[in-house]
Design an enzyme around this catalytic site. Sequence first.
Site, short mmCIF file in Angstrom:
data_model
loop_
_atom_site.label_atom_id
_atom_site.label_comp_id
_atom_site.label_asym_id
_atom_site.label_seq_id
_atom_site.Cartn_x
_atom_site.Cartn_y
_atom_site.Cartn_z
N ARG A 189 0.89 -1.18 0.00
CA ARG A 189 0.00 0.00 0.00
C ARG A 189 0.91 1.22 0.00
O ARG A 189 1.71 1.42 0.92
CB ARG A 189 -0.91 0.01 1.22
CG ARG A 189 -1.61 1.35 1.42
CD ARG A 189 -2.73 1.31 2.41
NE ARG A 189 -3.89 0.62 1.87
CZ ARG A 189 -5.13 0.73 2.37
NH1 ARG A 189 -5.36 1.50 3.41
NH2 ARG A 189 -6.13 0.06 1.81
N HIS A 225 -7.34 0.60 -6.43
CA HIS A 225 -7.56 -0.22 -5.23
C HIS A 225 -8.25 -1.52 -5.67
O HIS A 225 -9.42 -1.75 -5.34
CB HIS A 225 -8.40 0.56 -4.23
CG HIS A 225 -8.39 -0.02 -2.84
ND1 HIS A 225 -7.60 -1.09 -2.47
CD2 HIS A 225 -9.08 0.34 -1.72
CE1 HIS A 225 -7.81 -1.37 -1.19
NE2 HIS A 225 -8.70 -0.52 -0.71
N GLN A 252 -10.14 -4.06 -3.20
CA GLN A 252 -11.47 -3.63 -2.73
C GLN A 252 -12.54 -4.05 -3.73
O GLN A 252 -13.63 -4.49 -3.36
CB GLN A 252 -11.49 -2.11 -2.54
CG GLN A 252 -12.81 -1.59 -2.02
CD GLN A 252 -13.13 -2.06 -0.61
OE1 GLN A 252 -12.30 -1.94 0.27
NE2 GLN A 252 -14.32 -2.61 -0.39
N ASP A 273 -17.11 7.31 -2.16
CA ASP A 273 -15.85 7.22 -1.40
C ASP A 273 -15.61 8.59 -0.76
O ASP A 273 -16.29 9.57 -1.09
CB ASP A 273 -14.71 6.83 -2.36
CG ASP A 273 -13.39 6.54 -1.64
OD1 ASP A 273 -13.41 6.30 -0.41
OD2 ASP A 273 -12.34 6.57 -2.30
N CYS A 302 -16.28 1.66 0.32
CA CYS A 302 -15.10 0.86 0.70
C CYS A 302 -14.75 1.03 2.17
O CYS A 302 -14.09 0.17 2.74
CB CYS A 302 -13.92 1.21 -0.19
SG CYS A 302 -13.34 2.91 -0.02
N ARG A 306 -13.46 -8.64 2.14
CA ARG A 306 -12.04 -8.42 1.84
C ARG A 306 -11.24 -9.66 2.24
O ARG A 306 -10.33 -10.09 1.53
CB ARG A 306 -11.51 -7.19 2.62
CG ARG A 306 -12.09 -5.85 2.19
CD ARG A 306 -11.60 -5.44 0.81
NE ARG A 306 -10.16 -5.36 0.75
CZ ARG A 306 -9.42 -4.32 1.14
NH1 ARG A 306 -10.00 -3.24 1.61
NH2 ARG A 306 -8.10 -4.33 1.03
N1 NVA Z 1 -9.84 6.82 -1.69
C1 NVA Z 1 -9.51 6.38 -0.34
C2 NVA Z 1 -9.77 4.92 -0.18
C3 NVA Z 1 -9.47 4.37 1.19
C4 NVA Z 1 -9.70 2.89 1.30
C5 NVA Z 1 -8.06 6.71 -0.05
O1 NVA Z 1 -7.20 6.50 -0.92
O2 NVA Z 1 -7.77 7.23 1.04
N1 CP Z 2 -11.23 -0.07 2.38
C1 CP Z 2 -9.98 -0.13 2.84
O1 CP Z 2 -9.02 -0.40 2.09
O2 CP Z 2 -9.85 0.11 4.17
P1 CP Z 2 -8.50 0.34 4.98
O3 CP Z 2 -7.92 1.65 4.53
O4 CP Z 2 -8.93 0.36 6.42
O5 CP Z 2 -7.54 -0.78 4.70
#
Ligand code: NVA
Ligand code: CP
Length: 313
Positions: free
Chosen positions: A105, A132, A135, A220, A260, A288
Site C-alpha cells: 500500500r 484499489h 477492494q 468514497d 469501501c 475483503r
Molecule cells: N480513496 C480512499 C480509499 C481508502 C480505502 C483513499 O485512498 O484514502
Molecule cells: N477499504 C480499505 O481499504 O480500508 P483500509 O484503509 O482500512 O484498509
Amino acid sequence: MSQIRHFLTLMDFSPDELKALIGRAIEMKKNFIAGEIYEPLKNKTLAMIFEKSSTRTRVSFEAGMNQLGGHAMFLSSRDTQLGRGEPIEDSARVISSMVDAVMIRTFGHDIVENFAAHSSVPVINALTDDFHPCQLLADMMTYVEHRGSIEGKTAAYVGDGNNMCHSWMNAAKQFGFHLNIACPKGYEPKAELMKGLSDHVTLFHDINEAVKGVDLVTTDVWASMGQEEEQKIREKAFKAFKVDSKVMALANKDALFMHCLPAHREEEVSAAVLEGPQSVVWDEAENRLHAQKALLEALVVAMPKQIDLKEAS
Ligand code: NVA
Ligand code: CP
C-alpha cells in the site's frame, strides 16, 4: 521458465479469471464459516508493506494468511530502510528473495509497478493513489452474493475521480457492467485511464442524472489519504455529491449501496443510507478477507503452474 503473475490492477487478470476468483472466494467463505481447516499456504510468508494507514486491508491480509496456514509480516515504511530511501529496486530484490508474496500500500502507482518489475514473487496492490483492485474483488463478490451476476447491470460511482473510481471503471470493463460517474468539474478520473472504456463508462456532473435507475450506488471519501490538506476545499467542491435517501430513491428499488470504508457520515454519505437497508458496507468489508484469500491461493498456489511458458510453447 514461468512468468510471475502480479495483481496491480483488475486488468492483470482476464474476465474469466476474475469470475473464477469471485466464485472461489464465495466457496472459501462457505467452507470457512463451516469450520473447515484449509492450509495450502503452510510455511509461506506474505510481506505487507504499508506506507499509508489501514484497518481492513491489514486485518484481512494478516488474518487471511494465518487462516491459510501461512504467516504475514507487517512492514511499515517508517521502520524499514524503505523509509530511509533504500531504492525500491533493491528492496524488491531482497524482500522477494525471502518471502512467497508481497502486498504493498503506497502512494504513486509507479512504485508498485517498479517493485513488481524487480520482484521474484507475486506482488499485490493493496491501494495506490490510482487503484484499489483488492477492494473491487470484495465489492464484486458482495454484489454476486446479494443479487447474482453484475453483467449487464448499471452502477453509479458518486464522488472523486480517485483510486476507487479508477478501479470501478476497470471493474465495469472486466465484469461487463456500465458505470455512471458523477463528480464535480475538476475532479474527473484521469483521462488516460478512461481510454478504451467509453463503452462501459459515462461521465456526469449531475448526481441525479447519474443515479437514475441504477442497480448499485457507491461513493468514497472526498479527500483521500495524502490529500488531508485539501479537506476544506473539497468539502465545498463536493457539497452537491452526497449520497442521501433522496439520491437513493432515484436508483432502482432494489439498488445496493456500497462504500469501501472508512466513511465520513454526513459528508459523502448520510448516516441513514450508510446504516439503511440497501447498504451492504459491512459485508463488503468482511469479504475483503475471503476475496483476498482466494487471490493469495491463486497467485501463490495455482497460477504459477497455469502459465508455465515452457509448457505453453
Ligand atoms: N480513496 C480512499 C480509499 C481508502 C480505502 C483513499 O485512498 O484514502
Ligand atoms: N477499504 C480499505 O481499504 O480500508 P483500509 O484503509 O482500512 O484498509
